[in-house]
Enzyme design. Structure first.
Site, PDB file in Angstrom:
ATOM      1  N   HIS A 162      -3.026   3.955  12.360  1.00 42.37           N
ATOM      2  CA  HIS A 162      -2.313   3.867  13.994  1.00 42.37           C
ATOM      3  C   HIS A 162      -1.163   3.443  14.109  1.00 42.37           C
ATOM      4  O   HIS A 162      -0.578   3.675  15.066  1.00 42.37           O
ATOM      5  CB  HIS A 162      -3.079   4.248  15.314  1.00 42.37           C
ATOM      6  CG  HIS A 162      -3.392   2.824  15.559  1.00 42.37           C
ATOM      7  ND1 HIS A 162      -4.084   2.209  16.230  1.00 42.37           N
ATOM      8  CD2 HIS A 162      -3.045   1.175  14.742  1.00 42.37           C
ATOM      9  CE1 HIS A 162      -4.374   0.759  16.127  1.00 42.37           C
ATOM     10  NE2 HIS A 162      -3.445   0.405  15.034  1.00 42.37           N
ATOM     11  N   PHE A 196       0.655  -1.882   0.080  1.00 40.16           N
ATOM     12  CA  PHE A 196       0.213  -0.529   0.272  1.00 40.16           C
ATOM     13  C   PHE A 196       1.180   1.638   0.286  1.00 40.16           C
ATOM     14  O   PHE A 196       0.022   2.038  -0.151  1.00 40.16           O
ATOM     15  CB  PHE A 196      -0.900   0.158   0.976  1.00 40.16           C
ATOM     16  CG  PHE A 196      -0.312  -0.298   2.589  1.00 40.16           C
ATOM     17  CD1 PHE A 196       0.678   0.192   2.979  1.00 40.16           C
ATOM     18  CD2 PHE A 196      -1.283  -1.238   3.350  1.00 40.16           C
ATOM     19  CE1 PHE A 196       0.618   0.374   4.353  1.00 40.16           C
ATOM     20  CE2 PHE A 196      -0.605  -1.706   4.682  1.00 40.16           C
ATOM     21  CZ  PHE A 196       0.037  -0.510   4.805  1.00 40.16           C
TER      22      PHE A 196
END
Length: 354
Positions: A263, A246
């Site tokens: 996060h 990604f």
């Protein structure tokens, strides 16, 4: 001499001393709380509660079943009984309580405790003071000798297995709630970024028949391991597994979903991820980010603050406030369209990538 005044002064002094004693006791209790968490971890690792599902047993019998020293096991279970984990029903005989019964039958909760309470996580926090002083963490390199947590897990299959079981457990627990927070019926193609076993994507396809194509996207290793282990949570013909990176390229979509992905990363890495998604997001598409929104009025504010420290120490990640989400989105060419229930951030594109 006013004896009543002396008495009041004395009582006031006693009361003040008692209050200070209570505060001191609270601070010490907080400091040694790891005694309890480690004890719970050992009880879970030995599966003591499972062995009590068919009724109470003596410590001698339990010790034989789990391969433990009977005296040490007795002292462990006696201590846990003081916080309602196990009950000593007669001398050296223990039974489950509602709490320990839950630990036995809810294997998702069991998996989280075994993963979060393991030895590695304790060792990773040893350098926390250095992290606070320097603003940088090197905990993984100090403990494992490699630069990232993901590399550490690759080198320790058991650690990786426990971690994945824990993540799957948390996903199983949260997915029904998360899938209902937003309406995905308006999207043709939805991609779950870092979707692991595809549990969330399977739930989205089940709930939203209007979705034409659902892609569970993760690293090639994760996708191949899923296939090798026969892990496919949907037989829906709309469901697809795709491997990739990604940071480099993702499939084109109307909606990208990221559940507790950002996060894990610092702001620059998150910016790189979002800009990669930007390039593959169709016009008027959206990004749905399931992560904490750290605001004082949130009912999970305290939990989010503590998870934030864990992210900071282990992987240089962070939980973000509303202002921080808005700044991050802006820096990657997006704007915050919606904030939902302190746990979902919805992004849409700005007119051009800045």
């Amino acid at each position: 001499m006013d004896s009543s005044s002396d008495s009041l002064d004395h009582n006031s002094g006693v009361g003040k001393h008692h209050a200070q004693f209570e505060i001191g006791g609270l601070l010490i209790e907080l400091c040694v709380s790891f005694w309890k968490s480690r004890s719970l971890f050992v009880a879970a690792k030995l599966d003591l509660a499972v062995h009590l599902l068919d009724g109470s047993k003596s410590v001698e019998v339990l010790a034989e079943l789990v391969g433990a020293n009977k005296e040490s096991l007795f002292r462990l279970m006696r201590a846990l009984s003081t916080i309602d984990i196990f009950e000593q029903v007669s001398p050296r005989v223990f039974a489950n309580t509602p709490i320990s019964h839950h630990l036995a039958v809810n294997r998702d909760i069991h998996a989280v405790i075994v993963s979060e309470g393991n030895d590695n996580n304790y060792r990773l926090w040893e350098s926390f003071c250095d992290t606070v002083k320097s603003g940088k963490t090197n905990s993984v390199e100090r403990v494992f000798g490699v630069p990232t947590m993901w590399m550490a897990m690759q080198a320790d299959p058991k650690y990786e297995e426990d971690f994945k079981k824990s993540m799957t457990a948390l996903t199983n627990f949260k997915v029904p709630h998360l899938a209902g927070l937003y309406d995905y019926s308006k999207f043709d193609t939805v991609v779950d970024i870092g979707g692991s076993e595809g549990i969330l994507m399977a739930e989205l396809l089940r709930r939203y028949p209007n979705i034409k194509k659902g892609i569970n996207f993760d690293t090639p290793t994760v996708i191949s391991n899923n296939k090798r282990r026969g892990l496919r949570h949907s037989d829906d013909e709309r469901y697809h597994d795709v491997g990739g990176d990604f940071f480099e390229h993702v499939p084109e979509a109307d909606c990208f979903v990221l559940k507790q992905i950002l996060h894990d990363w610092n702001d620059q890495c998150c910016r790189d991820i979002l800009q990669c998604l930007y390039r593959s997001l169709r016009p008027y598409g959206q990004i749905c980010i399931y992560d904490s929104i750290v605001e004082r009025e949130s009912p999970v504010y305290g939990q989010a603050c503590w998870v934030d420290l864990h992210m900071m120490q282990l992987i240089d990640g962070k939980e973000r406030s509303e202002a921080e989400w808005r700044d991050l989105a802006e820096s990657a060419g997006f704007k915050v369209d919606k904030l939902i229930a302190n746990e979902l951030v919805v992004l849409t594109k700005k007119h051009s990538l800045q």
